[in-house]
Design a protein around this motif. Structure first.
Motif, PDB file in Angstrom:
ATOM      1  N   GLY A 375      13.722 -18.733  -5.131  1.00 41.14           N
ATOM      2  CA  GLY A 375      13.150 -19.871  -6.178  1.00 41.14           C
ATOM      3  C   GLY A 375      13.456 -19.553  -7.646  1.00 41.14           C
ATOM      4  O   GLY A 375      14.052 -20.372  -8.328  1.00 41.14           O
ATOM      5  N   LEU A 376      13.183 -18.336  -8.011  1.00 44.11           N
ATOM      6  CA  LEU A 376      13.479 -17.981  -9.305  1.00 44.11           C
ATOM      7  C   LEU A 376      14.914 -17.832  -9.602  1.00 44.11           C
ATOM      8  O   LEU A 376      15.147 -18.386 -11.018  1.00 44.11           O
ATOM      9  N   LEU A 377      15.561 -17.515  -8.778  1.00 44.67           N
ATOM     10  CA  LEU A 377      17.022 -17.273  -8.961  1.00 44.67           C
ATOM     11  C   LEU A 377      17.616 -18.569  -9.103  1.00 44.67           C
ATOM     12  O   LEU A 377      18.500 -19.079 -10.160  1.00 44.67           O
ATOM     13  N   VAL A 378      17.201 -19.892  -8.283  1.00 47.24           N
ATOM     14  CA  VAL A 378      17.662 -21.086  -8.526  1.00 47.24           C
ATOM     15  C   VAL A 378      17.234 -21.684  -9.895  1.00 47.24           C
ATOM     16  O   VAL A 378      17.828 -22.587 -10.569  1.00 47.24           O
ATOM     17  N   ALA A 379      16.165 -21.298 -10.559  1.00 52.26           N
ATOM     18  CA  ALA A 379      15.451 -21.783 -11.653  1.00 52.26           C
ATOM     19  C   ALA A 379      16.163 -21.143 -12.942  1.00 52.26           C
ATOM     20  O   ALA A 379      16.857 -22.004 -13.657  1.00 52.26           O
TER      21      ALA A 379
END
Length: 449
Positions: A375-379
């Motif tokens: 999720g961090l990577l997508v953000a």
């Protein structure tokens, strides 16, 4: 001439493909697609690999698979929330997240702590076991990135290099995990720290010295543990059969890969999961993938991890935000490093260390923490998409959702507007009208009586 044209067309297609891969929108989409593909494959393989042991322990072949699906749903919800949070808020919450995850790891040594298989690395909360070291990886990524981002201009000075990231943060994290005798998680934490320091711009001299100290410490930990030395001896020596000391799991993992061949024996048809291969749905799930889906299935898993690595590389190369760059490097070192350790242990390139395959192996804490990292990577990837592209995508989605009804209403309003305009124009006795496009002026004469 025709051959040259064909070669030119192939080159043009390849250039178009590489250009497409480098677009921020493509990177953001791959950041979503690759982890989801691994997650779906992992759910299927956990259900298959755990069916025998689940039935023997609970009377249901689906018990472990349902539990893993529940963790996946929770992890996806966490990942979706994190992916939609602005990067500036992630930066503000970084240090509190690090403090909370360290506090969770400390709880391992309280009465809440649970020991299993020689490691004290779990806590019991509400009847459920939780592995804090998995969330400690996430805390180190965001908290360490925040600390290093403020130190980048002065990282060539020894004091600023060591304090506060290496000492006390990394030292405390490694010490707490090693105190619970979990060498695998400690190695992953060390890989995260090295990856973040590398991208932050630490000099090669300090990197080499730090790695030398880490290797010496790992060697000391291995030499002082009979179990670890047995695994290393089994790795260095040729295990000719499963009945040799410390060779049982290693040899049966190789049996599974050999039985799979190119195409595999078929989904659900594994023979090694019938109480031959220990931990078939956890640390050695890659062996079951190779047995049931063959060489092609195993290579597909590696390709998906390579895609995640490509996404991390593009985010690191494309961002101007130091925090985003360092945190993405930590995620890359975490996921790819842990995957390499797991796969290397299964295929015999490394001694058996005992870390799960990210997004694939069974385990709730590891799955939720890794999905949060995704999720961090997508953000981070979404933050690089130009605002115009995001707005254009939102408008396109609204247009598709509106459908035929919207188009019909729009056409009706246009017709009524034109009719009203014609009526008003017809009632005039003369004058001038400026067109809506082009700015042309049209002059009409006086109507005849």
């Amino acid at each position: 001439m025709a051959e040259a044209t064909h070669v030119g067309a192939d080159v043009s297609r390849w250039e178009q493909f590489t250009d497409w891969l480098q677009r921020p929108v493509t990177v953001a989409r791959l950041a979503v697609a690759a982890p989801l593909a691994l997650l779906v494959l992992g759910l299927v393989m956990v259900l298959s690999a755990s069916s025998v042991t689940s039935y023997s322990e609970s009377g249901s072949s689906y018990a472990e698979g349902v539990k893993q699906a529940t963790y996946a749903g929770l992890g996806l919800a966490v990942a979706a929330v994190i992916a939609l949070v602005p990067v500036r808020w992630i930066r503000r919450l970084a240090v509190p997240a690090l403090v909370v995850t360290i506090a969770l790891q400390v709880l391992v040594f309280t009465p809440l702590g649970v020991a299993a298989k020689g490691n004290r690395n779990w806590i019991l909360v509400g009847g459920q076991t939780l592995q804090p070291s998995e969330f400690l990886k996430l805390g180190l990524v965001v908290g360490g990135a925040f600390l290093l981002a403020h130190k980048v201009p002065r990282l060539r000075e020894f004091l600023h290099l060591m304090v506060p990231f290496v000492v006390p943060v990394v030292a405390v994290c490694l010490g707490l995990v090693l105190a619970g005798r979990d060498l695998g998680s400690a190695l992953v934490l060390l890989a995260i720290a090295v990856g973040m320091l590398w991208v932050a711009g630490v000099s090669m001299v300090w990197m080499g010295a730090g790695l030398a100290v880490a290797v010496a410490a790992a060697a000391t930990l291995a030499l002082t543990s009979g179990n670890r030395m047995g695994r290393i001896a089994a790795w260095l020596n040729d295990c000719s059969g499963p009945h040799q000391e410390n060779c049982y799991q290693k040899v049966h993992g190789e049996y599974a890969l050999a039985d799979g061949g190119w195409w595999g024996v078929g989904l659900g048809a594994s023979r090694e999961k019938w109480f031959y291969l220990p931990e078939p749905h956890n640390d050695f799930i890659f062996a079951v993938i190779g047995e049931e889906l063959g060489m092609l299935g195993a290579c597909g898993v590696i390709l998906l991890f390579a895609t995640i690595g490509f996404v991390c590389y593009r985010v690191v190369a494309g961002t101007r935000d130091t925090f985003t760059r360092i945190a993405t490097a930590g995620i890359m070192a975490w996921v790819l490093g842990q995957a390499m350790i797991n796969i290397g242990s299964v295929i015999g390139l490394l001694p058996i260390i005992g870390v799960p395959l990210p997004l694939v192996s069974s385990g709730g804490s590891a799955l939720i923490a890794t999905l949060a990292a995704m999720g961090l990577l997508v953000a981070f990837a979404r933050d690089q998409v130009p605002a115009t592209a995001r707005a254009r995508a939102r408008r396109a989605r609204r247009t598709r959702a509106a459908g035929t009804t919207t188009r019909t209403r729009s056409a009706g309003r246009t017709t009524r507007t034109r009719s009203a305009g014609t009526t008003r124009s017809g009632g005039r006795t003369g004058g001038t009208r400026r067109g809506a496009t082009g700015g042309r002026t049209v002059t009409r004469g006086r109507r005849r009586s």
